[in-house]
Design an enzyme around this catalytic site. Structure first.
Site, short mmCIF file in Angstrom:
data_model
loop_
_atom_site.label_atom_id
_atom_site.label_comp_id
_atom_site.label_asym_id
_atom_site.label_seq_id
_atom_site.Cartn_x
_atom_site.Cartn_y
_atom_site.Cartn_z
N THR A 108 0.86 -1.18 0.00
CA THR A 108 0.00 0.00 0.00
C THR A 108 0.89 1.23 0.00
O THR A 108 1.53 1.54 1.01
CB THR A 108 -0.92 0.01 1.23
N LYS A 183 -7.88 0.75 -2.96
CA LYS A 183 -7.35 0.38 -1.64
C LYS A 183 -7.45 1.55 -0.67
O LYS A 183 -7.80 1.38 0.50
CB LYS A 183 -5.88 -0.07 -1.77
N LYS A 251 0.37 5.33 8.65
CA LYS A 251 0.91 5.57 7.31
C LYS A 251 -0.19 5.56 6.26
O LYS A 251 -0.28 6.45 5.40
CB LYS A 251 1.98 4.52 6.99
#
Length: 298
Positions: A108, A183, A251
């Site tokens: 990701t 995502k 993050k």
């Protein structure tokens, strides 16, 4: 247009591709189980991790562990990256890519870094498939991730045995980059749901209620969510077994907010604030449910 693959390796027969080599770069909480499942599906797997001792756990599961990423990639048919962030992926891939594998980028990394990695792949002359996954530790171990694949249509069938080995479903989403975009959309929901659960548990505690009553109240109805029970149970017990760390969740929250532009994603901002408070208190390596502790100011 989105198209979905539901066909298993067993149903594919000849497409199982025994003898095909996959280089897995990054064998942490997600990459390790993915490498093990690829080997179990009959593919040849070479794995590298920055901390070799984590990769060594795979040696008894049919995975060859190597010292350098370039050694893993040599003559591989596929390269699968599952590393912490965009800069880490770029640094490793830049020195490792060789030959003509298909690069499956499953980390990701957000929109901007996906573009940079696609450019690196083009420069290296390798096909690039942007394929982050939905799921955490347990689905990764069970091979039940959801793969959000995007990239050249001609790579779809070629990648199928890899995706079938690691996931229960594969969604093909068009050009590379769409997988990473979706995502982020899914992560915004996960962050918001985790934070909302934490706030409800904390409020119940503040009001002198047993927070289990909150979970009982939503159970079985339109408001119910297995995820809320899993994370809420951890928050109530004060035990946070690692499924996805607070550091990585923070993050991801920053990536979502960076991509949001002018949108006000208040629930994600709140989740990030609570995650950062928990991380500052020394809980960054615990599961992201530990953001519950960030609701306590002072």
């Amino acid at each position: 247009m989105r198209r979905e693959s539901r066909v298993s390796n067993h149903e594919r027969g000849g497409l199982r591709m025994t003898g095909t080599t996959v280089a897995v770069l990054g064998t942490g909480i997600m990459g390790g189980p993915m490498a093990a499942n690829l080997a179990a599906a009959g593919l040849t797997v070479r794995a590298w991790n920055r901390s070799r001792e984590k990769a060594e756990l795979l040696a008894g599961r049919g995975v060859e562990v190597v010292d350098e990423p370039r050694e893993a990639v040599a003559d591989a048919d596929f390269v699968l990256t599952m590393l912490s962030d965009g800069p880490a992926v770029h640094e490793v891939a830049e020195r490792a890519l060789t030959g003509s594998p298909v690069w499956i980028q499953a980390s990701t990394v957000g929109v901007e870094w996906t573009g940079k990695l696609a450019a690196l792949a083009e420069k290296a002359g390798v096909a690039f498939v942007d394929a982050p996954v939905l799921g955490t530790k347990q689905p990764a171990e069970q091979g039940k991730l959801v793969v959000l694949a995007s990239g050249p249509e001609e790579q779809r069938e070629r990648c199928a045995p890899v995706f079938d080995a690691i996931g229960a479903r594969t969604l093909w989403l068009g050009p590379a980059g769409n997988g990473s975009r979706l995502k982020l959309v899914a992560n915004a929901w996960v962050l918001a749901l985790t934070n909302a659960t934490a706030e409800s548990v904390a409020l119940a505690q503040q009001l002198g209620l047993d927070p289990k009553l909150f979970l009982d109240a939503i159970s079985g109805g339109a408001l119910d969510s297995p995820y809320a029970h899993a994370k809420g149970g951890a928050m109530i017990s004060g035990e946070f077994p690692l499924s996805f760390s607070a550091e990585h969740a923070a993050k991801d929250a920053r990536l979502v907010l960076d991509a949001a532009g002018p949108l006000d994603l208040g629930s994600v901002r709140a989740a990030l604030a609570h995650l950062e408070a928990a991380i500052e208190a020394g809980h960054g390596e615990q599961d992201m449910a530990v953001l519950h502790r960030g609701t306590r100011q002072g």
